[in-house]
Design an enzyme around this catalytic site. Structure first.
Site, short mmCIF file in Angstrom:
data_model
loop_
_atom_site.label_atom_id
_atom_site.label_comp_id
_atom_site.label_asym_id
_atom_site.label_seq_id
_atom_site.Cartn_x
_atom_site.Cartn_y
_atom_site.Cartn_z
N TRP A 1 0.81 -1.21 0.00
CA TRP A 1 0.00 0.00 0.00
C TRP A 1 0.85 1.27 0.00
O TRP A 1 0.49 2.26 -0.64
CB TRP A 1 -0.98 -0.02 1.17
CG TRP A 1 -2.09 -0.99 0.93
CD1 TRP A 1 -2.31 -2.17 1.58
CD2 TRP A 1 -3.10 -0.90 -0.08
NE1 TRP A 1 -3.40 -2.81 1.02
CE2 TRP A 1 -3.90 -2.05 0.02
CE3 TRP A 1 -3.40 0.05 -1.06
CZ2 TRP A 1 -4.99 -2.28 -0.83
CZ3 TRP A 1 -4.49 -0.18 -1.91
CH2 TRP A 1 -5.27 -1.33 -1.78
N ASP B 1 -0.72 7.08 7.09
CA ASP B 1 -1.89 6.29 6.73
C ASP B 1 -2.07 5.24 7.82
O ASP B 1 -1.30 4.28 7.92
CB ASP B 1 -1.65 5.63 5.37
CG ASP B 1 -2.79 4.73 4.93
OD1 ASP B 1 -3.72 4.49 5.73
OD2 ASP B 1 -2.74 4.23 3.79
N LYS C 1 -11.75 -1.18 8.24
CA LYS C 1 -10.93 -2.14 8.96
C LYS C 1 -11.39 -2.23 10.42
O LYS C 1 -11.89 -3.24 10.85
CB LYS C 1 -9.45 -1.74 8.92
CG LYS C 1 -8.91 -1.45 7.53
CD LYS C 1 -8.84 -2.68 6.66
CE LYS C 1 -8.13 -2.38 5.34
NZ LYS C 1 -8.08 -3.55 4.45
#
Length: 370
Positions: free
Chosen positions: A110, A180, A204
């Site tokens: 990511w 992030d 999440k």
């Protein structure tokens, strides 16, 4: 697959996202879909311009600041587009036109996705990359080449694909930290006041897909550029109190319920962190006790408390593991498509009992297939 009740299916959801939600939150959501208490309308039909929704946003901003231990020098925004949109928004607002390179840590799948978006807006320096080692570990402080003049440092606190997590704050205190935290937001205490901007998509730990939480310092907000599209301008979003356009009312309301659950039932971030650590301990113990049958991807010091990622001896055995796990009621265990293998995600809403059941399954499968 044998027939399981909806509650059983929800309780054994190890998906990398959307993740499991607490049962008490699901009960409240079920009620709100029909009629929100004291409102009389379905949550799916309440106006984002209503006084009720304004109170939801106000309470949620306060809950997040309190949980993170931040003062009112931080703004809390509820945006759309996921973390992927933040890969672009951050450099559009902070890097565009800069002669000095922003610094990025390339620690996995990511964080790699964020790099090309930043390079569209200005110069980027990769201050450390784990690509050569297959993203098996994270950098030590001594390995980081950090620039005091960089407009910001960007990194991801938890790499869900590789199962890597920072267990410390990295970077310089004189350079804005952008992080992030999509996959470990509100999962543990931390020094959140050392960050200038935190972003986290919800699906999440804190709610359904459709909303991304952005927490940013007022002083950083004041330094941002003014030549970006209005929808992608943090200042415009802040001025509009996250209702510049029609926001995802339902998703924002669910996050509010989760923050109440964290505050009132889970013991705040210290309480949920203890629960998350125990879940991780149970699964890593099963992995380590297998004598190499289960092979963890991440270096032990950098193991994620959110995503336990491992492989088995061969694709045939892995597929049998996944098939038998599905028959036993465990869902969402396939590794990310980029790496394969197995990934057990143990986000906030997953109960310790589910992790214990899965660890027992792992032990039994290893004995039968070693």
């Amino acid at each position: 697959m044998k027939m399981l009740t909806p509650n059983q299916l929800n309780s054994l959801n190890f998906s990398g996202g959307p993740g499991a939600l607490p049962e008490t939150v699901l009960d409240q959501v079920r009620e709100a879909i029909v009629s929100v208490p004291d409102v009389g309308l379905s949550i799916l039909g309440i106006s984002h311009r209503s006084d009720w929704f304004a109170s939801v946003v106000a309470e949620l901003e306060t809950n997040i600041r309190v949980l993170l231990g931040l003062d009112k020098g931080y703004r809390v925004l509820f945006l759309q587009g996921g973390a992927t949109q933040q890969f672009s928004m951050v450099p559009m607002n902070l890097l565009r036109g800069s002669p000095v390179a922003a610094q990025y840590l390339h620690t996995g799948y990511w964080s790699g996705k964020a790099l090309p978006e930043a390079r569209r807006e200005g110069p980027v320096q990769v201050a450390w990359s784990g690509e050569a080692s297959g993203f098996s570990h994270l950098p030590t402080d001594a390995e980081l080449a950090l620039d005091a003049d960089a407009p910001y440092l960007h990194y991801i606190s938890n790499e869900t694909v590789e199962g890597l997590q920072f267990h410390r704050v990295v970077g310089r205190d004189d350079v804005p930290r952008i992080c992030d935290m999509s996959s470990d937001f509100l999962s543990r205490p931390g020094e959140f006041d050392r960050f200038s901007l935190i972003y986290a998509h919800a699906q999440k730990n804190i709610g359904p897909a459709g909303v991304t939480v952005v927490v940013l310092r007022d002083e950083l907000l004041q330094k941002m550029r003014g030549d970006v599209p209005t929808f992608l301008d943090y200042r415009a979003q802040a001025d509009a109190n996250s209702v510049l356009n029609t926001p995802p009312v339902f998703a924002i309301y669910v996050i509010l319920l989760v923050t109440r659950w964290l505050r009132d039932e889970a013991g705040g971030l210290p309480g949920i962190a203890a629960k998350n650590a125990k879940k991780a301990e149970v699964l890593y113990k099963a992995l380590d006790a297998s004598r190499g049958f289960y092979r963890g991807r991440a270096a032990a010091a950098d193991r994620s408390l959110m995503n336990v990622v491992f492989t088995l001896p061969g694709s045939d055995v892995e597929q049998r593991f996944l098939d038998e796990a599905a028959d036993a009621g465990f869902s969402g265990l396939n590794g990310h498509r980029s790496v394969g293998g197995i990934r057990a995600s143990i986000y906030n809403g997953l109960e310790l009992s589910a992790a214990e059941m899965f660890a027992n399954f792992m032990d039994d499968f290893a004995r039968r297939n070693r």
